[in-house]
Motif scaffolding. Structure first.
Motif, PDB file in Angstrom:
ATOM      1  N   GLU A  53       7.874   1.543  11.359  1.00 12.93           N
ATOM      2  CA  GLU A  53       7.530   1.896  12.591  1.00 12.93           C
ATOM      3  C   GLU A  53       5.803   2.518  12.593  1.00 12.93           C
ATOM      4  O   GLU A  53       5.210   2.384  13.682  1.00 12.93           O
ATOM      5  N   LYS A  54       5.454   3.098  11.656  1.00 18.09           N
ATOM      6  CA  LYS A  54       4.255   3.347  11.439  1.00 18.09           C
ATOM      7  C   LYS A  54       3.517   2.974  10.245  1.00 18.09           C
ATOM      8  O   LYS A  54       4.011   3.282   8.941  1.00 18.09           O
ATOM      9  N   ILE A  55       2.422   2.308  10.127  1.00 16.44           N
ATOM     10  CA  ILE A  55       1.565   1.604   8.891  1.00 16.44           C
ATOM     11  C   ILE A  55       0.457   2.420   8.985  1.00 16.44           C
ATOM     12  O   ILE A  55      -0.518   2.374  10.042  1.00 16.44           O
ATOM     13  N   LEU A  56      -0.043   2.413   7.841  1.00 18.54           N
ATOM     14  CA  LEU A  56      -1.366   2.919   7.407  1.00 18.54           C
ATOM     15  C   LEU A  56      -2.069   1.964   6.251  1.00 18.54           C
ATOM     16  O   LEU A  56      -1.464   1.638   5.396  1.00 18.54           O
ATOM     17  N   GLU A  57      -3.465   1.402   6.856  1.00 19.99           N
ATOM     18  CA  GLU A  57      -4.149   0.830   5.972  1.00 19.99           C
ATOM     19  C   GLU A  57      -5.412   1.297   5.715  1.00 19.99           C
ATOM     20  O   GLU A  57      -6.095   1.972   6.499  1.00 19.99           O
ATOM     21  N   ILE A  58      -5.656   1.249   4.188  1.00 21.57           N
ATOM     22  CA  ILE A  58      -7.226   1.795   3.935  1.00 21.57           C
ATOM     23  C   ILE A  58      -7.915   0.377   3.448  1.00 21.57           C
ATOM     24  O   ILE A  58      -7.562  -0.265   2.501  1.00 21.57           O
ATOM     25  N   GLY A  59      -8.743   0.088   4.332  1.00 22.81           N
ATOM     26  CA  GLY A  59      -9.647  -0.860   3.949  1.00 22.81           C
ATOM     27  C   GLY A  59      -9.646  -1.952   5.103  1.00 22.81           C
ATOM     28  O   GLY A  59      -8.704  -3.015   4.961  1.00 22.81           O
ATOM     29  N   SER A  60     -10.020  -1.719   6.263  1.00 20.94           N
ATOM     30  CA  SER A  60      -9.866  -2.733   7.274  1.00 20.94           C
ATOM     31  C   SER A  60     -10.703  -3.975   7.018  1.00 20.94           C
ATOM     32  O   SER A  60      -9.991  -4.910   7.642  1.00 20.94           O
ATOM     33  N   GLY A  61     -11.853  -4.122   6.559  1.00 22.59           N
ATOM     34  CA  GLY A  61     -12.480  -5.085   6.424  1.00 22.59           C
ATOM     35  C   GLY A  61     -12.806  -5.519   8.056  1.00 22.59           C
ATOM     36  O   GLY A  61     -13.409  -4.785   8.912  1.00 22.59           O
ATOM     37  N   ILE A  62     -12.664  -6.780   8.168  1.00 21.45           N
ATOM     38  CA  ILE A  62     -12.890  -7.265   9.754  1.00 21.45           C
ATOM     39  C   ILE A  62     -11.702  -7.305  10.397  1.00 21.45           C
ATOM     40  O   ILE A  62     -11.617  -7.956  11.401  1.00 21.45           O
ATOM     41  N   GLY A  63     -10.579  -6.699  10.078  1.00 18.02           N
ATOM     42  CA  GLY A  63      -9.412  -6.833  10.761  1.00 18.02           C
ATOM     43  C   GLY A  63      -8.320  -7.756  10.349  1.00 18.02           C
ATOM     44  O   GLY A  63      -7.377  -7.882  11.157  1.00 18.02           O
ATOM     45  N   TYR A  64      -8.553  -8.695   9.292  1.00 14.14           N
ATOM     46  CA  TYR A  64      -7.743  -9.692   9.084  1.00 14.14           C
ATOM     47  C   TYR A  64      -6.364  -9.248   8.810  1.00 14.14           C
ATOM     48  O   TYR A  64      -5.171  -9.707   9.371  1.00 14.14           O
ATOM     49  N   SER A  65      -6.109  -8.618   7.915  1.00 16.32           N
ATOM     50  CA  SER A  65      -4.784  -8.015   7.265  1.00 16.32           C
ATOM     51  C   SER A  65      -4.008  -7.183   8.486  1.00 16.32           C
ATOM     52  O   SER A  65      -2.893  -7.334   8.541  1.00 16.32           O
ATOM     53  N   ALA A  70       0.326  -6.753  12.325  1.00 13.96           N
ATOM     54  CA  ALA A  70       0.695  -6.369  13.404  1.00 13.96           C
ATOM     55  C   ALA A  70       1.634  -7.790  14.219  1.00 13.96           C
ATOM     56  O   ALA A  70       2.625  -7.612  14.805  1.00 13.96           O
ATOM     57  N   ALA A  71       1.197  -8.827  13.645  1.00  8.76           N
ATOM     58  CA  ALA A  71       2.022 -10.093  14.072  1.00  8.76           C
ATOM     59  C   ALA A  71       3.557 -10.066  13.294  1.00  8.76           C
ATOM     60  O   ALA A  71       4.543 -10.235  13.942  1.00  8.76           O
ATOM     61  N   ALA A  72       3.618  -9.425  12.153  1.00 12.98           N
ATOM     62  CA  ALA A  72       4.849  -9.366  11.493  1.00 12.98           C
ATOM     63  C   ALA A  72       5.731  -8.237  11.687  1.00 12.98           C
ATOM     64  O   ALA A  72       6.892  -8.395  11.706  1.00 12.98           O
ATOM     65  N   CYS A  73       5.083  -7.101  12.390  1.00 18.68           N
ATOM     66  CA  CYS A  73       5.742  -6.082  12.848  1.00 18.68           C
ATOM     67  C   CYS A  73       5.427  -5.639  14.375  1.00 18.68           C
ATOM     68  O   CYS A  73       4.581  -5.075  14.689  1.00 18.68           O
ATOM     69  N   PRO A  74       5.712  -6.471  15.334  1.00 16.07           N
ATOM     70  CA  PRO A  74       5.614  -6.321  16.777  1.00 16.07           C
ATOM     71  C   PRO A  74       5.563  -5.003  17.354  1.00 16.07           C
ATOM     72  O   PRO A  74       5.006  -4.838  18.609  1.00 16.07           O
ATOM     73  N   LYS A  75       6.442  -4.231  16.837  1.00 19.16           N
ATOM     74  CA  LYS A  75       6.664  -2.993  17.509  1.00 19.16           C
ATOM     75  C   LYS A  75       5.993  -1.695  16.554  1.00 19.16           C
ATOM     76  O   LYS A  75       6.084  -0.506  17.161  1.00 19.16           O
ATOM     77  N   ALA A  76       5.288  -1.960  15.523  1.00 20.09           N
ATOM     78  CA  ALA A  76       4.755  -1.077  14.703  1.00 20.09           C
ATOM     79  C   ALA A  76       3.411  -0.558  15.345  1.00 20.09           C
ATOM     80  O   ALA A  76       2.451  -1.190  15.815  1.00 20.09           O
ATOM     81  N   ALA A  77       3.032   0.707  14.944  1.00 19.76           N
ATOM     82  CA  ALA A  77       1.788   1.389  15.327  1.00 19.76           C
ATOM     83  C   ALA A  77       1.020   1.409  14.033  1.00 19.76           C
ATOM     84  O   ALA A  77       1.283   1.774  12.878  1.00 19.76           O
ATOM     85  N   ILE A  78      -0.201   0.941  13.836  1.00 18.12           N
ATOM     86  CA  ILE A  78      -0.966   0.560  12.838  1.00 18.12           C
ATOM     87  C   ILE A  78      -2.303   1.511  12.772  1.00 18.12           C
ATOM     88  O   ILE A  78      -3.148   1.268  13.849  1.00 18.12           O
ATOM     89  N   THR A  79      -2.484   2.275  11.830  1.00 18.94           N
ATOM     90  CA  THR A  79      -3.755   3.078  11.699  1.00 18.94           C
ATOM     91  C   THR A  79      -4.495   2.626  10.418  1.00 18.94           C
ATOM     92  O   THR A  79      -4.085   2.247   9.319  1.00 18.94           O
ATOM     93  N   THR A  80      -5.804   2.011  10.643  1.00 16.08           N
ATOM     94  CA  THR A  80      -6.412   1.428   9.661  1.00 16.08           C
ATOM     95  C   THR A  80      -7.817   2.125   9.409  1.00 16.08           C
ATOM     96  O   THR A  80      -8.478   2.652  10.410  1.00 16.08           O
ATOM     97  N   ILE A  81      -8.344   2.306   8.285  1.00 13.84           N
ATOM     98  CA  ILE A  81      -9.712   3.060   7.921  1.00 13.84           C
ATOM     99  C   ILE A  81     -10.727   2.017   7.352  1.00 13.84           C
ATOM    100  O   ILE A  81     -10.478   1.204   6.372  1.00 13.84           O
ATOM    101  N   LYS A 121       3.330  11.108   9.207  1.00 10.35           N
ATOM    102  CA  LYS A 121       3.890  10.367   8.000  1.00 10.35           C
ATOM    103  C   LYS A 121       3.990   8.949   8.343  1.00 10.35           C
ATOM    104  O   LYS A 121       4.061   8.501   9.450  1.00 10.35           O
ATOM    105  N   TYR A 122       3.919   8.086   7.398  1.00 14.75           N
ATOM    106  CA  TYR A 122       4.000   6.698   7.633  1.00 14.75           C
ATOM    107  C   TYR A 122       4.962   5.902   6.721  1.00 14.75           C
ATOM    108  O   TYR A 122       5.350   6.575   5.515  1.00 14.75           O
ATOM    109  N   ASP A 123       5.651   5.166   7.089  1.00 17.55           N
ATOM    110  CA  ASP A 123       6.801   4.302   6.746  1.00 17.55           C
ATOM    111  C   ASP A 123       6.100   3.350   5.666  1.00 17.55           C
ATOM    112  O   ASP A 123       6.592   3.016   4.577  1.00 17.55           O
ATOM    113  N   PHE A 124       4.988   2.880   5.607  1.00 17.38           N
ATOM    114  CA  PHE A 124       4.324   1.703   5.004  1.00 17.38           C
ATOM    115  C   PHE A 124       2.885   1.976   4.921  1.00 17.38           C
ATOM    116  O   PHE A 124       2.353   2.243   5.849  1.00 17.38           O
ATOM    117  N   ILE A 125       2.192   2.123   3.676  1.00 15.47           N
ATOM    118  CA  ILE A 125       0.867   2.183   3.378  1.00 15.47           C
ATOM    119  C   ILE A 125       0.227   1.126   2.635  1.00 15.47           C
ATOM    120  O   ILE A 125       0.675   0.605   1.552  1.00 15.47           O
TER     121      ILE A 125
END
Length: 221
Positions: A53-65, A70-81, A121-125
């Motif tokens: 439900e909640k994803i944290l990404e460290i290293g956004s780059g230009i947003g590709y990943s 987002a496409a794989a988890c259409p209901k998840a909220a994503i925070t990216t740094i 808290k995040y389910d996936f980092i």
């Protein structure tokens, strides 16, 4: 993993959306590192299985990943740094074009400074930031990851250099070589996690945070 394997897997991958193809082409043209296709496929498979439900990404780059997550988890909220201001701006532009600004929140700045400020808290980092900082991020990532959650770290093998003796690695690369080895070793030795390092792309470490039983002790397996 061999180039032949990567070519084979890439050929099996379905066509990307026009927006993702554009991001890939931009990254290649401007020499911006993005997740490899076979690594992205593994990431997406994990996400579809786990359904976080909640994803944290460290290293956004230009947003590709982030867009692929987002496409794989259409209901998840994503925070990216993302630290690099130009890349962050380009990522936000892609998120806007994909109509994902409501679900993807980009925080600009140094992850080493930002992570201690996060409280949810995040389910996936997904860890794909500066490789020499993985071991320094570890305690904060542990704090932010839910029990039963998954930490996925990319580019572990460092183009195969991680498998070499430190004396076989150029002197200028020995610091990051040592730090990455310590990160992997400490993750494997941490009884709170179950880890698996796979030679997918440039090496991906999957770590599942074990859940506690009712007595507060780690469950035995």
């Amino acid at each position: 993993m061999t180039d032949g394997f990567s070519v084979f897997v890439d050929a099996m991958e379905p066509d990307q959306t026009a927006l993702l193809r554009e991001a890939e082409e931009e990254a290649e043209r401007d020499h911006v590192p993005i997740i490899r296709r076979e690594s992205a496929a593994y990431l997406e498979t994990l996400l579809r299985i786990r359904k976080p439900e909640k994803i944290l990404e460290i290293g956004s780059g230009i947003g590709y990943s982030a867009l692929r997550m987002a496409a794989a988890c259409p209901k998840a909220a994503i925070t990216t740094i993302e630290l690099d201001a130009e890349r962050a701006a380009r990522a936000e532009a892609y998120f806007a074009r994909a109509n994902e600004t409501a679900r993807i929140r980009l925080i600009r700045g140094d992850a080493g400074v930002i992570l201690p400020q996060l409280s949810e808290k995040y389910d996936f980092i997904f860890l794909d930031g500066p490789k020499g900082q993985y071991e320094h991020f570890r305690s904060e990532l542990d704090r932010l990851l839910k029990e039963g959650g998954v930490l996925l770290a990319d580019n572990i093998l460092q183009e195969g250099r991680l498998l070499e003796s430190r004396y076989a690695v150029p002197r200028r690369e020995r610091t990051i070589h040592g730090r990455m080895r310590r990160f992997v070793r400490e993750m494997y030795r941490d009884s709170a996690y179950r880890c698996c390092l796979l030679p997918v792309g440039d090496g991906m470490l999957t770590a599942v945070k074990r859940e506690k039983d009712n007595d507060g002790l780690l469950q035995k397996t």
